[in-house]
Scaffold this motif. Structure first.
Motif, PDB file in Angstrom:
ATOM      1  N   SER A 123       0.848  -1.194   0.000  1.00 34.53           N
ATOM      2  CA  SER A 123       0.000   0.000   0.000  1.00 34.53           C
ATOM      3  C   SER A 123       0.884   1.245   0.000  1.00 34.53           C
ATOM      4  O   SER A 123       2.072   1.194   0.346  1.00 34.53           O
ATOM      5  N   ARG A 124       0.294   2.374  -0.390  1.00 30.90           N
ATOM      6  CA  ARG A 124       1.057   3.628  -0.367  1.00 30.90           C
ATOM      7  C   ARG A 124       1.548   3.919   1.052  1.00 30.90           C
ATOM      8  O   ARG A 124       2.642   4.436   1.249  1.00 30.90           O
ATOM      9  N   ARG A 125       0.735   3.612   2.036  1.00 30.23           N
ATOM     10  CA  ARG A 125       1.127   3.865   3.424  1.00 30.23           C
ATOM     11  C   ARG A 125       2.333   3.001   3.808  1.00 30.23           C
ATOM     12  O   ARG A 125       3.271   3.472   4.439  1.00 30.23           O
ATOM     13  N   GLN A 126       2.301   1.731   3.402  1.00 33.87           N
ATOM     14  CA  GLN A 126       3.443   0.856   3.697  1.00 33.87           C
ATOM     15  C   GLN A 126       4.710   1.384   3.031  1.00 33.87           C
ATOM     16  O   GLN A 126       5.796   1.335   3.615  1.00 33.87           O
ATOM     17  N   LEU A 180       5.299   4.551   2.203  1.00 33.01           N
ATOM     18  CA  LEU A 180       5.704   5.769   2.923  1.00 33.01           C
ATOM     19  C   LEU A 180       6.456   5.409   4.198  1.00 33.01           C
ATOM     20  O   LEU A 180       7.518   5.952   4.487  1.00 33.01           O
ATOM     21  N   ASP A 181       5.884   4.477   4.971  1.00 29.12           N
ATOM     22  CA  ASP A 181       6.512   4.095   6.240  1.00 29.12           C
ATOM     23  C   ASP A 181       7.874   3.448   6.005  1.00 29.12           C
ATOM     24  O   ASP A 181       8.831   3.694   6.731  1.00 29.12           O
ATOM     25  N   ALA A 234       8.126   6.222   9.409  1.00 28.44           N
ATOM     26  CA  ALA A 234       6.788   6.372   9.971  1.00 28.44           C
ATOM     27  C   ALA A 234       6.550   7.791  10.477  1.00 28.44           C
ATOM     28  O   ALA A 234       5.418   8.239  10.594  1.00 28.44           O
ATOM     29  N   TYR A 236       5.722  13.224   7.563  1.00 30.41           N
ATOM     30  CA  TYR A 236       4.374  13.753   7.668  1.00 30.41           C
ATOM     31  C   TYR A 236       3.677  13.929   6.320  1.00 30.41           C
ATOM     32  O   TYR A 236       2.551  14.346   6.243  1.00 30.41           O
ATOM     33  N   ASP A 288       1.980  13.324   2.454  1.00 27.42           N
ATOM     34  CA  ASP A 288       0.818  12.522   2.095  1.00 27.42           C
ATOM     35  C   ASP A 288       1.192  11.462   1.056  1.00 27.42           C
ATOM     36  O   ASP A 288       2.302  11.422   0.545  1.00 27.42           O
ATOM     37  N   GLU A 289       0.223  10.607   0.758  1.00 21.80           N
ATOM     38  CA  GLU A 289       0.517   9.410  -0.021  1.00 21.80           C
ATOM     39  C   GLU A 289       0.786   9.720  -1.498  1.00 21.80           C
ATOM     40  O   GLU A 289       1.306   8.872  -2.211  1.00 21.80           O
TER      41      GLU A 289
END
Ligand code: CA
Length: 243
Positions: free
Chosen positions: A195-198, A200-201, A206, A209, A211-212
């Motif tokens: 995922s985009r969040r994964q 990014l992290d 993590a 700040y 966005d995706e």
């Protein structure tokens, strides 16, 4: 207006002796002397060796002369070279991490900055302490390449973590620091839908700040630079998978 300093900024505050010799050089391109001095002071106190440049030309000169490990670059600079142009020129010859400073919080600036290969982005007014924390995080990441691991060969694409290099048909392709970090992360997780969040992290950390859309901007750059050699699938509504 002061000329480009060829000595460490805030010399009287610079660490002395052996510590000073080992201090990591950082070039700060910022025309506001108050901000430049404040950033210089915090960097010095954190054990870095800042070189301050008040405009784009002085900045490029300082980067060439001092071979910094990181560049802090104001976008709004006087004279013919704004921060975008300086970033473009730096990126043409180097993968030194670049942190952009700007008074403008526009998404467009952020996106253009990343497309030019900037590694991070801080909007004024900012806390110098936070800026220094980010500088440290970026340097840790840049130096924290995994211990010698064999290059991964994916068709005509080779991803080489030890050399921090991507090659297509044996030819090295110039990637910005974060683009390469993203490619390394995708390669290490090959076959997985991320995922985009994964992403990014995993790539930005993590505590980042942003966005995706940042992920999409960097993916676009990877696709542009690596072309068909990059077998990257878009997973709609989710993220990406390297096949
Ligand atoms: Ca400015």
């Amino acid at each position: 207006m002061t000329k480009v300093s060829t000595e460490p900024a805030s010399g009287e505050r610079a660490p002395s002796g052996a510590a000073a010799k080992e201090a990591v050089p950082i070039v700060v391109v910022e025309d506001d002397p108050n901000i430049a001095d404040l950033v210089g002071l915090y960097l010095t106190e954190a054990g870095f060796r800042p070189y301050l440049a008040p405009d784009g030309e002085a900045g490029l000169l300082a980067i060439e002369r001092h071979r910094p490990k990181l560049v802090i670059l104001d976008l709004g600079l006087p004279g013919g070279l704004d921060g975008f142009e300086v970033c473009r020129r730096v990126r043409a010859g180097s993968d030194v991490p670049v942190v952009l400073l700007t008074a403008r919080g526009d998404e467009i600036d952020r996106v253009v900055g990343f497309e030019l290969g900037a590694d991070d982005y801080v909007t004024k007014p900012f806390s110098p302490r936070e800026l220094v924390a980010r500088v440290k995080a970026i340097l840790r990441r840049a130096e924290g390449a995994p211990a010698a691991v064999e290059a991964t060969v994916i068709g005509s694409l080779e991803v080489d973590p030890a050399r921090r290099e991507a090659r297509v048909e044996g030819r090295a392709v110039a990637l910005a620091t974060r683009e390469l970090d993203l490619l390394l992360f995708l390669t290490a997780n090959r076959g997985l839908a991320l995922s985009r969040r994964q992403l990014l992290d995993g790539v930005w950390g993590a505590d980042w700040y942003g966005d995706e859309r940042t992920v999409d901007v960097h993916v676009r750059q990877l696709r542009r630079k690596l072309g068909d050699a990059l077998p990257l699938a878009t997973i709609w509504g989710h993220g990406y998978r390297l096949d």
